[in-house]
Design a protein around this motif. Sequence first.
Motif, PDB file in Angstrom:
ATOM      1  N   TRP A   1       2.855  -7.031   2.350  1.00  0.00           N
ATOM      2  CA  TRP A   1       2.435  -8.403   2.638  1.00  0.00           C
ATOM      3  C   TRP A   1       3.184  -9.331   1.696  1.00  0.00           C
ATOM      4  CZ3 TRP A   1      -0.626  -4.152   2.078  1.00  0.00           C
ATOM      5  CH2 TRP A   1      -1.272  -3.719   3.239  1.00  0.00           C
TER       6      TRP A   1
ATOM      7  N   GLU B   1      -9.966   8.174   3.059  1.00  0.00           N
ATOM      8  CA  GLU B   1      -9.562   6.913   2.430  1.00  0.00           C
ATOM      9  C   GLU B   1      -9.415   5.856   3.516  1.00  0.00           C
ATOM     10  OE1 GLU B   1      -6.591   6.776  -0.792  1.00  0.00           O
ATOM     11  OE2 GLU B   1      -5.462   5.400   0.500  1.00  0.00           O
ATOM     12  N   LEU B   2     -10.198   4.786   3.398  1.00  0.00           N
ATOM     13  CA  LEU B   2     -10.121   3.673   4.350  1.00  0.00           C
ATOM     14  C   LEU B   2      -9.389   2.512   3.703  1.00  0.00           C
ATOM     15  CD1 LEU B   2     -12.783   5.307   5.174  1.00  0.00           C
ATOM     16  CD2 LEU B   2     -13.469   3.189   6.282  1.00  0.00           C
ATOM     17  N   ALA B   3      -8.817   1.683   4.534  1.00  0.00           N
ATOM     18  CA  ALA B   3      -8.203   0.460   4.015  1.00  0.00           C
ATOM     19  C   ALA B   3      -8.385  -0.653   5.036  1.00  0.00           C
ATOM     20  CB  ALA B   3      -6.723   0.680   3.729  1.00  0.00           C
TER      21      ALA B   3
ATOM     22  N   HIS C   1      -4.279   6.532   5.936  1.00  0.00           N
ATOM     23  CA  HIS C   1      -2.925   5.966   6.089  1.00  0.00           C
ATOM     24  C   HIS C   1      -2.486   5.810   7.541  1.00  0.00           C
ATOM     25  CE1 HIS C   1      -2.397   8.102   1.953  1.00  0.00           C
ATOM     26  NE2 HIS C   1      -3.074   6.975   1.840  1.00  0.00           N
ATOM     27  N   LYS C   2      -3.425   5.891   8.469  1.00  0.00           N
ATOM     28  CA  LYS C   2      -3.076   5.648   9.873  1.00  0.00           C
ATOM     29  C   LYS C   2      -3.945   4.512  10.414  1.00  0.00           C
ATOM     30  CE  LYS C   2      -1.104  10.045  11.183  1.00  0.00           C
ATOM     31  NZ  LYS C   2       0.149   9.595  10.549  1.00  0.00           N
ATOM     32  N   VAL C   3      -3.317   3.584  11.128  1.00  0.00           N
ATOM     33  CA  VAL C   3      -4.056   2.476  11.726  1.00  0.00           C
ATOM     34  C   VAL C   3      -4.950   3.025  12.841  1.00  0.00           C
ATOM     35  CG1 VAL C   3      -3.830   0.352  13.071  1.00  0.00           C
ATOM     36  CG2 VAL C   3      -2.299   0.783  11.138  1.00  0.00           C
TER      37      VAL C   3
ATOM     38  N   LYS D   1     -10.002   0.710   0.243  1.00  0.00           N
ATOM     39  CA  LYS D   1      -9.055  -0.194  -0.410  1.00  0.00           C
ATOM     40  C   LYS D   1      -8.906  -1.470   0.409  1.00  0.00           C
ATOM     41  CE  LYS D   1      -6.389   3.487  -2.612  1.00  0.00           C
ATOM     42  NZ  LYS D   1      -5.061   4.107  -2.808  1.00  0.00           N
ATOM     43  N   PHE D   2      -8.606  -2.554  -0.290  1.00  0.00           N
ATOM     44  CA  PHE D   2      -8.430  -3.866   0.359  1.00  0.00           C
ATOM     45  C   PHE D   2      -7.090  -4.454  -0.088  1.00  0.00           C
ATOM     46  CE2 PHE D   2     -12.888  -3.084  -0.638  1.00  0.00           C
ATOM     47  CZ  PHE D   2     -13.467  -3.139   0.622  1.00  0.00           C
TER      48      PHE D   2
ATOM     49  N   GLU E   1       1.214   4.442  -0.651  1.00  0.00           N
ATOM     50  CA  GLU E   1       1.009   5.756  -0.025  1.00  0.00           C
ATOM     51  C   GLU E   1       1.130   5.653   1.496  1.00  0.00           C
ATOM     52  OE1 GLU E   1      -1.165   4.151  -1.907  1.00  0.00           O
ATOM     53  OE2 GLU E   1      -1.573   5.336  -3.734  1.00  0.00           O
ATOM     54  N   MET E   2       0.521   4.619   2.068  1.00  0.00           N
ATOM     55  CA  MET E   2       0.606   4.446   3.517  1.00  0.00           C
ATOM     56  C   MET E   2       2.007   4.004   3.928  1.00  0.00           C
ATOM     57  SD  MET E   2      -1.787   2.196   6.076  1.00  0.00           S
ATOM     58  CE  MET E   2      -1.246   1.882   7.776  1.00  0.00           C
TER      59      MET E   2
ATOM     60  N   ALA F   1      -7.326   1.136   8.459  1.00  0.00           N
ATOM     61  CA  ALA F   1      -6.611   2.412   8.431  1.00  0.00           C
ATOM     62  C   ALA F   1      -7.520   3.480   7.845  1.00  0.00           C
ATOM     63  CB  ALA F   1      -5.342   2.294   7.596  1.00  0.00           C
TER      64      ALA F   1
ATOM     65  N   PHE G   1      -6.941  -4.639   5.899  1.00  0.00           N
ATOM     66  CA  PHE G   1      -5.896  -5.599   5.538  1.00  0.00           C
ATOM     67  C   PHE G   1      -5.524  -6.454   6.749  1.00  0.00           C
ATOM     68  CE2 PHE G   1      -4.137  -1.243   5.986  1.00  0.00           C
ATOM     69  CZ  PHE G   1      -3.361  -1.385   7.137  1.00  0.00           C
TER      70      PHE G   1
ATOM     71  N   SER H   1       4.138   6.998   4.295  1.00  0.00           N
ATOM     72  CA  SER H   1       3.750   7.716   5.508  1.00  0.00           C
ATOM     73  C   SER H   1       4.275   7.018   6.771  1.00  0.00           C
ATOM     74  CB  SER H   1       2.219   7.817   5.540  1.00  0.00           C
ATOM     75  OG  SER H   1       1.783   8.295   6.766  1.00  0.00           O
ATOM     76  N   GLN H   2       4.116   5.705   6.842  1.00  0.00           N
ATOM     77  CA  GLN H   2       4.542   4.955   8.024  1.00  0.00           C
ATOM     78  C   GLN H   2       6.063   4.938   8.162  1.00  0.00           C
ATOM     79  OE1 GLN H   2       1.749   4.719   9.874  1.00  0.00           O
ATOM     80  NE2 GLN H   2       2.026   2.557  10.301  1.00  0.00           N
TER      81      GLN H   2
ATOM     82  N   TYR I   1       0.907  -1.147   0.000  1.00  0.00           N
ATOM     83  CA  TYR I   1       0.000   0.000   0.000  1.00  0.00           C
ATOM     84  C   TYR I   1       0.953   1.206   0.000  1.00  0.00           C
ATOM     85  CZ  TYR I   1      -3.912   2.869   1.955  1.00  0.00           C
ATOM     86  OH  TYR I   1      -4.900   3.803   2.197  1.00  0.00           O
TER      87      TYR I   1
END
Lengths: 154, 92
Positions: free
Chosen positions: A122, B82-84, B68-70, B14-15, A54-55, B65, B86, A58-59, A52
């Motif tokens: 992953w 934006e959600l994800a 982009h943050k959990v 997103k998945f 973009e994330m 997330a 996983f 960021s992370q 992912y």
Amino acid sequence: MTVLVTKDSIDLGNLYQVFVERYPSAAVANFAGHVRDHGDRESVDCLELEAYPEMAISQLTALGVEATSRYGLHAWQVVHRYGELSVGEPIVWVATAADHRADAFAACEFLMDTLKTDAPFWKREHSGQESSWVKVQTRDLERKARWLGGSDTA
Amino acid sequence: MVSQGIGPTVITIKFFSLIREAVEVEGLSLEWSPDLSSVAMVKAELSQRGANWSDALSHPNLIQAVNHKVVFEDNAVADGDELAFFPPMTGG
């Protein structure tokens, strides 16, 4: 300071050379993780890494900022690949620059131990006609947990 | 994020990894409404799409997330977010 998430192959020698020229420091530590020929499966032909991006950027940036805060780094860099990788290819490269080796080593280890479970990648191992998602390893969770108590608890 | 215009407003979802495989899509958009103002509410809405959706989204190790943050399930969801979804991450 720098994060690269890429499908392209990476040249570890060139990455190191550019890093030390750009950030001359007394102590530079770096670590590279490569695709192993075994894992959850007895043998592995190749590794598929879903990302992912973009994330991930960021992370990884947040982890680098945290490492800088804990260890007073002059500079750091994380390069992480995704896509299909062959056995032996580098997956990830981390570099840290500081005044002293203890801080450079610790920051490099902190980044590796945290990115394994905090950065959205992953792994899927392929062996012959079969493939399966890699499960989170207890040892990886334990190594990450060592850093959660603060800057001096690892 | 606050909508500046008139008309439908959306959230992007997103998945990844085995959650993507279970729901058989990489992502989708939903028109945002107050009925989708938390992660839990979005999960409940998506879970109505079928057993594969409800099974995947009730996975005990599911991570979610927002931007982009959990986050936890009670995290707010707003227009434009934006959600994800996983499973646990296995990078490095």
